[in-house]
Design a protein around this motif. Sequence first.
Motif, PDB file in Angstrom:
ATOM      1  N   THR A  84      11.791  -7.315  -2.774  1.00 28.11           N
ATOM      2  CA  THR A  84      10.384  -7.052  -3.081  1.00 28.11           C
ATOM      3  C   THR A  84      10.090  -5.561  -3.123  1.00 28.11           C
ATOM      4  O   THR A  84       9.408  -5.075  -4.039  1.00 28.11           O
ATOM      5  CB  THR A  84       9.462  -7.738  -2.059  1.00 28.11           C
ATOM      6  OG1 THR A  84       9.775  -9.132  -2.004  1.00 28.11           O
ATOM      7  CG2 THR A  84       8.007  -7.554  -2.438  1.00 28.11           C
ATOM      8  N   GLY A  85      10.591  -4.813  -2.150  1.00 29.58           N
ATOM      9  CA  GLY A  85      10.362  -3.369  -2.130  1.00 29.58           C
ATOM     10  C   GLY A  85      10.907  -2.687  -3.370  1.00 29.58           C
ATOM     11  O   GLY A  85      10.297  -1.768  -3.923  1.00 29.58           O
ATOM     12  N   MET A  86      12.075  -3.139  -3.834  1.00 29.95           N
ATOM     13  CA  MET A  86      12.660  -2.607  -5.057  1.00 29.95           C
ATOM     14  C   MET A  86      11.763  -2.882  -6.259  1.00 29.95           C
ATOM     15  O   MET A  86      11.555  -2.016  -7.123  1.00 29.95           O
ATOM     16  CB  MET A  86      14.035  -3.239  -5.279  1.00 29.95           C
ATOM     17  CG  MET A  86      14.726  -2.805  -6.543  1.00 29.95           C
ATOM     18  SD  MET A  86      16.061  -3.915  -6.998  1.00 29.95           S
ATOM     19  CE  MET A  86      15.127  -5.377  -7.424  1.00 29.95           C
ATOM     20  N   MET A  87      11.209  -4.080  -6.326  1.00 36.50           N
ATOM     21  CA  MET A  87      10.333  -4.429  -7.445  1.00 36.50           C
ATOM     22  C   MET A  87       9.038  -3.621  -7.412  1.00 36.50           C
ATOM     23  O   MET A  87       8.552  -3.171  -8.450  1.00 36.50           O
ATOM     24  CB  MET A  87      10.051  -5.931  -7.442  1.00 36.50           C
ATOM     25  CG  MET A  87      11.275  -6.764  -7.778  1.00 36.50           C
ATOM     26  SD  MET A  87      10.896  -8.495  -8.189  1.00 36.50           S
ATOM     27  CE  MET A  87      10.532  -9.138  -6.561  1.00 36.50           C
ATOM     28  N   LEU A  88       8.486  -3.431  -6.217  1.00 30.51           N
ATOM     29  CA  LEU A  88       7.244  -2.661  -6.111  1.00 30.51           C
ATOM     30  C   LEU A  88       7.467  -1.203  -6.519  1.00 30.51           C
ATOM     31  O   LEU A  88       6.634  -0.608  -7.203  1.00 30.51           O
ATOM     32  CB  LEU A  88       6.709  -2.729  -4.677  1.00 30.51           C
ATOM     33  CG  LEU A  88       6.211  -4.095  -4.201  1.00 30.51           C
ATOM     34  CD1 LEU A  88       5.830  -4.033  -2.730  1.00 30.51           C
ATOM     35  CD2 LEU A  88       5.037  -4.575  -5.044  1.00 30.51           C
ATOM     36  N   GLY A  89       8.587  -0.620  -6.093  1.00 31.08           N
ATOM     37  CA  GLY A  89       8.890   0.758  -6.469  1.00 31.08           C
ATOM     38  C   GLY A  89       9.110   0.902  -7.962  1.00 31.08           C
ATOM     39  O   GLY A  89       8.674   1.877  -8.578  1.00 31.08           O
ATOM     40  N   ASN A 136      -1.650   6.825  -1.816  1.00 36.88           N
ATOM     41  CA  ASN A 136      -0.564   7.217  -0.925  1.00 36.88           C
ATOM     42  C   ASN A 136       0.440   8.103  -1.643  1.00 36.88           C
ATOM     43  O   ASN A 136       0.897   9.119  -1.113  1.00 36.88           O
ATOM     44  CB  ASN A 136       0.141   5.982  -0.360  1.00 36.88           C
ATOM     45  CG  ASN A 136       1.254   6.348   0.611  1.00 36.88           C
ATOM     46  OD1 ASN A 136       1.042   7.096   1.555  1.00 36.88           O
ATOM     47  ND2 ASN A 136       2.430   5.823   0.385  1.00 36.88           N
ATOM     48  N   MET A 137       0.792   7.752  -2.865  1.00 36.94           N
ATOM     49  CA  MET A 137       1.746   8.549  -3.614  1.00 36.94           C
ATOM     50  C   MET A 137       1.187   9.939  -3.932  1.00 36.94           C
ATOM     51  O   MET A 137       1.922  10.913  -4.023  1.00 36.94           O
ATOM     52  CB  MET A 137       2.140   7.832  -4.909  1.00 36.94           C
ATOM     53  CG  MET A 137       3.027   6.626  -4.684  1.00 36.94           C
ATOM     54  SD  MET A 137       4.660   7.031  -3.991  1.00 36.94           S
ATOM     55  CE  MET A 137       4.413   6.606  -2.265  1.00 36.94           C
ATOM     56  N   ASP A 143       0.813  -1.217   0.000  1.00 38.05           N
ATOM     57  CA  ASP A 143       0.000   0.000   0.000  1.00 38.05           C
ATOM     58  C   ASP A 143       0.848   1.269   0.000  1.00 38.05           C
ATOM     59  O   ASP A 143       0.349   2.349  -0.278  1.00 38.05           O
ATOM     60  CB  ASP A 143      -0.982   0.007   1.167  1.00 38.05           C
ATOM     61  CG  ASP A 143      -0.292  -0.094   2.527  1.00 38.05           C
ATOM     62  OD1 ASP A 143       0.950  -0.288   2.564  1.00 38.05           O
ATOM     63  OD2 ASP A 143      -0.989   0.014   3.556  1.00 38.05           O
ATOM     64  N   PHE A 144       2.141   1.140   0.305  1.00 36.84           N
ATOM     65  CA  PHE A 144       3.013   2.315   0.237  1.00 36.84           C
ATOM     66  C   PHE A 144       3.052   2.872  -1.180  1.00 36.84           C
ATOM     67  O   PHE A 144       3.107   4.088  -1.382  1.00 36.84           O
ATOM     68  CB  PHE A 144       4.429   1.956   0.701  1.00 36.84           C
ATOM     69  CG  PHE A 144       5.406   3.112   0.608  1.00 36.84           C
ATOM     70  CD1 PHE A 144       5.485   4.051   1.611  1.00 36.84           C
ATOM     71  CD2 PHE A 144       6.248   3.258  -0.503  1.00 36.84           C
ATOM     72  CE1 PHE A 144       6.375   5.118   1.530  1.00 36.84           C
ATOM     73  CE2 PHE A 144       7.132   4.319  -0.599  1.00 36.84           C
ATOM     74  CZ  PHE A 144       7.200   5.252   0.424  1.00 36.84           C
ATOM     75  N   TRP A 145       3.059   1.979  -2.160  1.00 33.05           N
ATOM     76  CA  TRP A 145       3.186   2.393  -3.559  1.00 33.05           C
ATOM     77  C   TRP A 145       1.842   2.585  -4.259  1.00 33.05           C
ATOM     78  O   TRP A 145       1.812   2.827  -5.460  1.00 33.05           O
ATOM     79  CB  TRP A 145       4.012   1.361  -4.330  1.00 33.05           C
ATOM     80  CG  TRP A 145       5.427   1.276  -3.837  1.00 33.05           C
ATOM     81  CD1 TRP A 145       5.970   0.287  -3.078  1.00 33.05           C
ATOM     82  CD2 TRP A 145       6.474   2.229  -4.063  1.00 33.05           C
ATOM     83  NE1 TRP A 145       7.293   0.565  -2.813  1.00 33.05           N
ATOM     84  CE2 TRP A 145       7.629   1.738  -3.404  1.00 33.05           C
ATOM     85  CE3 TRP A 145       6.556   3.437  -4.755  1.00 33.05           C
ATOM     86  CZ2 TRP A 145       8.847   2.412  -3.405  1.00 33.05           C
ATOM     87  CZ3 TRP A 145       7.767   4.116  -4.767  1.00 33.05           C
ATOM     88  CH2 TRP A 145       8.891   3.612  -4.100  1.00 33.05           C
TER      89      TRP A 145
END
Length: 250
Positions: free
Chosen positions: A119-124, A74-75, A68-70
């Motif tokens: 995972t965080g890198m892929m989501l961003g 939120n953005m 949900d951060f991305w």
Amino acid sequence: MPKHALITGGSRGIGLAIAQLLARNNYQCSLIGRSAARLSEAVSSLPTNSHSGTLAHRTIAGDISAPDFWERDNMSVQGLDKGSKKIDVLVNCAGVAQERLFKRVSEEEIKQIVDTNLTGMMLGTRFLLRRRENREDKPGQVIINVSSLLGLKGGRGAVAYAASKAGVLGFTRALAAEVGPLGIRVNAIVPGYIETDMTEHLQKSSDLISQIPLKRFGTPEEVADAAWFLINNQYANNCVLNLDGGLSAV
């Protein structure tokens, strides 16, 4: 108008050094990290772009591994919505380390390491590509992924970390082939031992330093120079740049 860089792990170490170099070269920087206080301190160290007008450097506090951060809502709150300026450079630098034998690493620790480092890198990155798909950004973007020598060489007591950083390299290669035709370049930096707070306890280890052909740790500024090269060289796509003082040759 100045260009815009989005940098995860931008509150300290390598991420902050890259942000400082980009800011000195007329980039506006959006720094992402977990600690709002540390981000505030980091952004205060960035040179102000005289051409930025009302768009200053910004900070975004949160967990990049949380889906949900991305999310768009939120953005939008963070100023990276449809109406914000183009993201020219994405630097995926956020990471957590590991120093424990794998048999003693908990499931929670494994999940945190993989979620943050890979995972965080892929989501961003997916967030950036979806903006491109919606024509909110134009071609010519660059993605810089920060891996680690341990992702190539391995290392005792860093199994989950090494696996996550090896995944960064696989992700870089596959994505470079996939989005290169769209005008998006994807490259990786593979640092060895760098002088950051994550390696502070290792920096006085004579045994470790003696293994490095250059007999010293690298600096975050030297890694930032490598990122600057990859950002500016228009033929750099699927470029994996080792920066380890020669340690991988030993």
